[in-house]
Enzyme design. Structure first.
Site, PDB file in Angstrom:
ATOM      1  N   ARG A   7       0.804  -1.233   0.000  1.00 16.03           N
ATOM      2  CA  ARG A   7       0.000   0.000   0.000  1.00 16.03           C
ATOM      3  C   ARG A   7       0.830   1.274   0.000  1.00 16.03           C
ATOM      4  O   ARG A   7       0.620   2.169  -0.820  1.00 16.03           O
ATOM      5  CB  ARG A   7      -0.907   0.050   1.253  1.00 16.03           C
ATOM      6  CG  ARG A   7      -2.241  -0.595   1.098  1.00 16.03           C
ATOM      7  CD  ARG A   7      -2.653  -1.187   2.444  1.00 16.03           C
ATOM      8  NE  ARG A   7      -1.745  -2.270   2.732  1.00 16.03           N
ATOM      9  CZ  ARG A   7      -1.952  -3.520   2.356  1.00 16.03           C
ATOM     10  NH1 ARG A   7      -3.060  -3.835   1.766  1.00 16.03           N
ATOM     11  NH2 ARG A   7      -1.062  -4.469   2.585  1.00 16.03           N
ATOM     12  N   THR A   8       1.760   1.371   0.948  1.00 16.09           N
ATOM     13  CA  THR A   8       2.484   2.645   1.086  1.00 16.09           C
ATOM     14  C   THR A   8       3.296   2.912  -0.176  1.00 16.09           C
ATOM     15  O   THR A   8       3.248   4.001  -0.750  1.00 16.09           O
ATOM     16  CB  THR A   8       3.390   2.601   2.329  1.00 16.09           C
ATOM     17  OG1 THR A   8       2.587   2.268   3.455  1.00 16.09           O
ATOM     18  CG2 THR A   8       4.056   3.951   2.573  1.00 16.09           C
ATOM     19  N   LYS A  21      25.732  -5.116  -1.911  1.00 13.99           N
ATOM     20  CA  LYS A  21      27.206  -5.173  -1.817  1.00 13.99           C
ATOM     21  C   LYS A  21      27.698  -4.457  -0.567  1.00 13.99           C
ATOM     22  O   LYS A  21      28.884  -4.207  -0.414  1.00 13.99           O
ATOM     23  CB  LYS A  21      27.831  -4.491  -3.046  1.00 13.99           C
ATOM     24  CG  LYS A  21      27.462  -5.098  -4.378  1.00 13.99           C
ATOM     25  CD  LYS A  21      28.160  -4.300  -5.494  1.00 13.99           C
ATOM     26  CE  LYS A  21      27.657  -4.695  -6.862  1.00 13.99           C
ATOM     27  NZ  LYS A  21      28.095  -3.727  -7.888  1.00 13.99           N
ATOM     28  N   ARG A  29      11.424   3.834   3.599  1.00 13.98           N
ATOM     29  CA  ARG A  29      10.959   2.917   4.652  1.00 13.98           C
ATOM     30  C   ARG A  29      12.141   2.062   5.068  1.00 13.98           C
ATOM     31  O   ARG A  29      12.847   1.503   4.221  1.00 13.98           O
ATOM     32  CB  ARG A  29       9.827   2.026   4.151  1.00 13.98           C
ATOM     33  CG  ARG A  29       9.533   0.882   5.120  1.00 13.98           C
ATOM     34  CD  ARG A  29       8.286   0.126   4.761  1.00 13.98           C
ATOM     35  NE  ARG A  29       7.095   0.911   5.049  1.00 13.98           N
ATOM     36  CZ  ARG A  29       5.857   0.427   5.000  1.00 13.98           C
ATOM     37  NH1 ARG A  29       5.670  -0.836   4.665  1.00 13.98           N
ATOM     38  NH2 ARG A  29       4.824   1.188   5.273  1.00 13.98           N
ATOM     39  N   HIS A  31       4.955   6.484  11.496  1.00 13.81           N
ATOM     40  CA  HIS A  31       4.470   6.262  10.131  1.00 13.81           C
ATOM     41  C   HIS A  31       3.580   7.464   9.788  1.00 13.81           C
ATOM     42  O   HIS A  31       2.349   7.351   9.724  1.00 13.81           O
ATOM     43  CB  HIS A  31       3.696   4.951  10.080  1.00 13.81           C
ATOM     44  CG  HIS A  31       3.450   4.427   8.695  1.00 13.81           C
ATOM     45  ND1 HIS A  31       3.680   5.165   7.545  1.00 13.81           N
ATOM     46  CD2 HIS A  31       2.996   3.210   8.282  1.00 13.81           C
ATOM     47  CE1 HIS A  31       3.363   4.430   6.488  1.00 13.81           C
ATOM     48  NE2 HIS A  31       2.955   3.239   6.906  1.00 13.81           N
TER      49      HIS A  31
HETATM   50  C1  NCD Z   1       1.676  -0.569   8.086  1.00 13.29           C
HETATM   51  C2  NCD Z   1       3.166  -0.512   8.198  1.00 13.29           C
HETATM   52  O1  NCD Z   1       3.897  -1.022   7.375  1.00 13.29           O
HETATM   53  O2  NCD Z   1       3.567   0.063   9.179  1.00 13.29           O
HETATM   54  N1  NCD Z   1       1.162  -0.827   6.835  1.00 13.29           N
HETATM   55  C3  NCD Z   1       0.976   0.194   6.000  1.00 13.29           C
HETATM   56  O3  NCD Z   1       1.845   0.998   5.784  1.00 13.29           O
HETATM   57  N2  NCD Z   1      -0.250   0.280   5.458  1.00 13.29           N
HETATM   58  C4  NCD Z   1       1.061  -1.456   9.035  1.00 13.29           C
HETATM   59  C5  NCD Z   1       1.681  -2.753   9.280  1.00 13.29           C
HETATM   60  O4  NCD Z   1       2.306  -3.363   8.432  1.00 13.29           O
HETATM   61  O5  NCD Z   1       1.500  -3.174  10.393  1.00 13.29           O
END
Ligand code: NCD
Length: 291
Positions: free
Chosen positions: A49-50, A77, A99, A127
């Site tokens: 999703r993100t 590497k 991320r 987040h």
């Molecule tokens: C979340 C994340 O990765 O923190 N998912 C997301 O971004 N929609 C929630 C999760 O994975 O727990």
């Protein structure tokens, strides 16, 4: 230059503007033009999703994406995050969506580089774009946040969504409670009261479920009985107020955090959250490039 690292250090007025911007982009189906900008999405942890809603937001605003795949990059590497970012900014990338599994991965990075960083999730930390899309979803539903009863359910201690959302919702005047087994309480977080879902389900406006963060666990828990002990069963959901909503950031462990029949029930906003994620991320890209 503006980073987007956490909602904590942003004024409430800016956050409210970002929420309103997202709502307006959605309503008007019209977006800022950010063409001629170059961005890379660096995902060192898995994401559906993100990552893809950032990509959709980038495409809707005309941003050029310089694709990066951690698995096929020089990270394999041994290249550091700093060297990866420095390399890509040297070839013209102007902003990074990152991320990473390490909490506060951005801390050293932002003092060493002069391009904006958008935090797409740091370990168990924050987040902020998920929080923004959650705020958009709640505002669409209730119009404001003040005095709303929000129960956050599940793996509080490991969830960056719980951390980000609890902090911002409290600042916005919501009443927060946490429903979680003792071993997943976060004793460092003083944003609300610990309770059980049965205790608060009938007075909650928002039942916010979390994913059990299995990849971050060092100890086994009883997954088989989790739903009946702590999760959103159909029986518990039947006690929700009319008008109350179910949220979950997904991915979902079906029949662990929530009975799967509730995922697409009338009270669920889980897929609306995903839709809103695109508009919230357009608002963030616009903030980074245009404010
Ligand atoms: C979340 C994340 O990765 O923190 N998912 C997301 O971004 N929609 C929630 C999760 O994975 O727990």
């Amino acid at each position: 230059m503006k980073h987007f690292i956490s909602l904590e250090n942003l004024d409430l007025e800016i956050i409210k503007d970002l929420v309103n911007d997202a709502v307006s982009f959605k309503k008007r189906n019209a977006f800022p033009n950010l063409s001629n900008h170059y961005i890379s999405n660096l995902f060192f942890e898995n994401s559906t999703r993100t990552k893809l809603s950032f990509e959709m937001a980038e495409k809707k605003t005309g941003i050029e994406i310089i694709y990066f795949d951690a698995e096929s990059s020089s990270v394999k590497k041994g290249e550091t995050l700093y060297d990866t970012v420095k390399t890509l900014s040297s070839i013209g990338v102007e902003c990074f969506v990152i991320r990473h599994s390490q909490d506060r991965f951005y801390e050293n990075l932002i003092s060493q580089i002069d391009v904006p960083i958008i935090n797409a999730g740091d370990g168990c930390g924050d987040h902020p774009t998920q929080s923004l899309l959650d705020l958009v979803t709640i505002q669409e539903e209730f119009g404001s946040f003040k005095d709303l009863n929000v129960v956050i359910v599940g793996d509080i201690v490991h969830s960056r969504v719980a951390h980000s959302d609890a902090k911002i919702l409290k600042r916005l005047g919501a009443n927060i409670s946490f429903a979680t087994p003792k071993f997943w309480q976060d004793t460092t977080m003083n944003m609300g009261t610990y309770t059980s879902l049965d205790e608060v389900i009938s007075e909650s406006d928002v039942v916010m479920l979390l994913r059990n963060q299995n990849e971050r666990h060092t100890q086994h828990y009883d997954e088989k009985n989790f739903l009946s002990q702590y999760g959103l069963t159909k029986e518990r959901a039947s006690k929700m107020k009319s008008g109350a909503i179910i949220m979950h950031p997904a991915p979902i462990n079906r029949n662990v955090e929530i009975d799967e029949d509730l995922i697409e029930s009338p009270q669920s906003r889980i897929f609306t959250q995903m839709t809103n994620g695109v508009y919230a991320r357009i608002a963030v890209l616009n903030y980074v490039f245009n404010s």
